[in-house]
Design an enzyme around this catalytic site. Structure first.
Site, PDB file in Angstrom:
ATOM      1  N   TYR A   1     -15.437  -0.883   8.492  1.00 18.45           N
ATOM      2  CA  TYR A   1     -13.991  -0.614   8.523  1.00 18.45           C
ATOM      3  C   TYR A   1     -13.704  -0.786   9.961  1.00 18.45           C
ATOM      4  O   TYR A   1     -12.727  -1.708  10.408  1.00 18.45           O
ATOM      5  CB  TYR A   1     -13.839   0.904   8.293  1.00 18.45           C
ATOM      6  CG  TYR A   1     -12.499   1.457   8.627  1.00 18.45           C
ATOM      7  CD1 TYR A   1     -11.432   0.990   7.759  1.00 18.45           C
ATOM      8  CD2 TYR A   1     -12.207   2.382   9.178  1.00 18.45           C
ATOM      9  CE1 TYR A   1      -9.978   1.427   8.013  1.00 18.45           C
ATOM     10  CE2 TYR A   1     -11.106   3.109   9.478  1.00 18.45           C
ATOM     11  CZ  TYR A   1      -9.772   2.424   8.838  1.00 18.45           C
ATOM     12  OH  TYR A   1      -8.695   3.263   8.916  1.00 18.45           O
TER      13      TYR A   1
ATOM     14  N   LYS B   1     -11.147  -3.654  11.669  1.00 18.49           N
ATOM     15  CA  LYS B   1     -10.099  -3.073  12.465  1.00 18.49           C
ATOM     16  C   LYS B   1     -10.118  -3.597  14.009  1.00 18.49           C
ATOM     17  O   LYS B   1      -8.941  -4.302  14.441  1.00 18.49           O
ATOM     18  CB  LYS B   1     -10.218  -1.728  12.534  1.00 18.49           C
ATOM     19  CG  LYS B   1      -9.479  -1.077  11.325  1.00 18.49           C
ATOM     20  CD  LYS B   1      -8.173  -1.465  10.686  1.00 18.49           C
ATOM     21  CE  LYS B   1      -7.558  -0.712   9.732  1.00 18.49           C
ATOM     22  NZ  LYS B   1      -6.354  -1.148   9.119  1.00 18.49           N
TER      23      LYS B   1
ATOM     24  N   ASP C   1       2.109  -1.848  -4.357  1.00 14.82           N
ATOM     25  CA  ASP C   1       1.057  -1.426  -4.165  1.00 14.82           C
ATOM     26  C   ASP C   1       0.300  -2.145  -5.623  1.00 14.82           C
ATOM     27  O   ASP C   1       0.680  -2.541  -6.496  1.00 14.82           O
ATOM     28  CB  ASP C   1       0.512  -0.082  -4.477  1.00 14.82           C
ATOM     29  CG  ASP C   1      -0.450   0.460  -3.836  1.00 14.82           C
ATOM     30  OD1 ASP C   1      -0.625   1.206  -2.794  1.00 14.82           O
ATOM     31  OD2 ASP C   1      -1.710   0.135  -4.262  1.00 14.82           O
ATOM     32  N   ILE C   2      -1.131  -2.160  -5.479  1.00 14.99           N
ATOM     33  CA  ILE C   2      -1.974  -2.879  -6.626  1.00 14.99           C
ATOM     34  C   ILE C   2      -2.178  -1.626  -7.673  1.00 14.99           C
ATOM     35  O   ILE C   2      -2.296  -1.766  -8.824  1.00 14.99           O
ATOM     36  CB  ILE C   2      -3.238  -3.269  -6.078  1.00 14.99           C
ATOM     37  CG1 ILE C   2      -3.973  -3.881  -7.160  1.00 14.99           C
ATOM     38  CG2 ILE C   2      -4.305  -2.131  -5.668  1.00 14.99           C
ATOM     39  CD1 ILE C   2      -4.872  -5.075  -6.544  1.00 14.99           C
TER      40      ILE C   2
ATOM     41  N   GLN D   1      -1.934   7.182   1.533  1.00 15.10           N
ATOM     42  CA  GLN D   1      -1.575   8.220   2.114  1.00 15.10           C
ATOM     43  C   GLN D   1      -0.472   8.230   3.171  1.00 15.10           C
ATOM     44  O   GLN D   1       0.333   8.751   3.172  1.00 15.10           O
ATOM     45  CB  GLN D   1      -2.754   8.943   3.164  1.00 15.10           C
ATOM     46  CG  GLN D   1      -2.494  10.429   3.486  1.00 15.10           C
ATOM     47  CD  GLN D   1      -3.559  10.723   4.719  1.00 15.10           C
ATOM     48  OE1 GLN D   1      -4.739   9.752   5.198  1.00 15.10           O
ATOM     49  NE2 GLN D   1      -3.648  11.719   5.259  1.00 15.10           N
TER      50      GLN D   1
ATOM     51  N   GLY E   1       0.835  -1.339  -0.224  1.00 14.35           N
ATOM     52  CA  GLY E   1       0.112  -0.056   0.106  1.00 14.35           C
ATOM     53  C   GLY E   1       0.783   1.396   0.021  1.00 14.35           C
ATOM     54  O   GLY E   1       0.632   2.282   0.587  1.00 14.35           O
TER      55      GLY E   1
HETATM   56  C1  AKB Z   1     -10.796   6.969   8.101  1.00 14.52           C
HETATM   57  O1  AKB Z   1     -11.432   8.217   8.273  1.00 14.52           O
HETATM   58  O2  AKB Z   1     -11.509   6.067   7.709  1.00 14.52           O
HETATM   59  C2  AKB Z   1      -9.343   6.962   8.558  1.00 14.52           C
HETATM   60  C3  AKB Z   1      -9.559   6.461   9.983  1.00 14.52           C
HETATM   61  C4  AKB Z   1      -9.874   7.296  11.238  1.00 14.52           C
HETATM   62  O3  AKB Z   1      -8.975   5.683  10.024  1.00 14.52           O
HETATM   63  N1  AKB Z   1      -8.959   8.438   8.391  1.00 14.52           N
END
Ligand code: AKB
Length: 313
Positions: free
Chosen positions: A145, A149, A37-38, A15, A11
């Protein structure tokens, strides 16, 4: 990290990945750091040192690259961020989880020695404390997400406890950088706003003016990764992921800080679906474990990061 270590960033066009690649190459030399990276790399990334095209969900590709370059340390920075993940939940789960399993398995099987994997403040949810959220607390994330995580954190801890994998992780807040753009996150507004100010355009903010979120300048984030990875193994007690904090601000506070440099800058608020994501996250973080165990201290507050952004942009 030993000087003869070979590093792989997965990756490296993203960013954090792009800035981390440059920082590692500065420290260890270009040939000791393989970017991957892809996405097609920028000329700058290609010129700086070795680059490999990689699909992080393909274990065999990862294994081949690790063996070819004799990699011992992997930084897994590829992920689908919060806002994009809500649009493609299964794709996000697949990318975020299978890439992590592959890298943890490379370590379990002895192909690599050290792993860095970023977690996020997204592991917290509406039932977590809002202010100064502690390291250990109620964690019921409501985003795909955040769920990926949190699950990833548990797997990191599991692989460390059961297989002795040296995996280290940080719960990143929103990151602000001049070197690279974020993509698909809920905290992206805090980078986009600078580009609009410089272009003398009105900024339409997708979060409401009083939405406080934990944030950090990229210089601090990169230093945190390097300090964590170089910390003595005995001082790393947390193998899920460390709370990490620098600054916390609202869009309105950021706007007023930017206005000191661009007095005629204008902002309009038009909250969209990302408002609900931001509302589910804490306002601020208690990072006392990171401070105590490996000496973490941030350098940039709001005005310092705004000033530095305008110096570089
Ligand atoms: C997002 O906004 O998804 C990320 C994070 C806070 O992990 N920047």
């Amino acid at each position: 990290m030993k000087n003869q270590s070979k590093h792989l960033i997965i990756g490296a066009s993203g960013q954090i990945g792009s800035v981390l690649t440059a920082a590692l190459r500065h420290l260890y030399g270009a040939s000791a750091v393989v970017a991957s990276d892809i996405k097609t790399p920028t000329m700058a990334l290609l010129d700086q040192g070795p680059f490999e095209s990689i699909d992080a969900t393909d274990f065999d590709q990862l294994l081949t690259i690790v063996k070819t370059h004799k990699i011992d340390t992997v930084y897994l920075m590829a992920a689908m961020l919060s806002a994009n993940a809500e649009k493609r939940p299964e794709k996000a789960w697949d990318l975020n989880m299978s890439s992590l399993f592959h890298v943890l398995n490379l370590a379990k099987l002895g192909h690599i020695k050290h792993v860095f994997w970023p977690s996020s403040i997204a592991v917290f949810g509406p039932s977590s404390p809002k202010f100064k959220v502690p390291q250990q607390t109620i964690m019921e994330p409501t985003t795909v997400y955040g769920i990926s995580k949190l699950a990833g954190e548990r797997w990191c801890d599991y692989y460390h406890k059961n297989y002795g994998v040296d995996v280290r992780s940080l719960r990143f807040p929103g990151l602000i950088s001049w070197q690279s753009l974020p993509g698909g996150g809920t905290t992206d507004y805090a980078v986009d706003i600078f580009h609009k100010a410089i272009a003398s355009e009105t900024f339409e903010c997708f979060l409401s003016e009083n939405t406080a979120l934990p944030m950090m300048y990229m210089d601090d984030a990169i230093r945190a990764i390097l300090e964590l990875m170089n910390a003595n193994v005995n001082s790393i007690k947390i193998r899920s992921s460390y709370n990490l904090s620098a600054v916390s601000f609202t869009p309105k506070e950021l706007y007023h800080s930017i206005k000191k440099f661009h007095p005629s800058f204008e902002i309009r608020y038009a909250p969209d679906f990302r408002q609900a994501i931001a509302d589910s996250w804490p306002d601020s973080i208690d990072d006392s474990f990171a401070q105590k165990e490996w000496g973490w201290r941030p350098n940039f507050d709001l005005d310092a990061l705004v000033k530095d952004m305008f110096v570089h942009l």
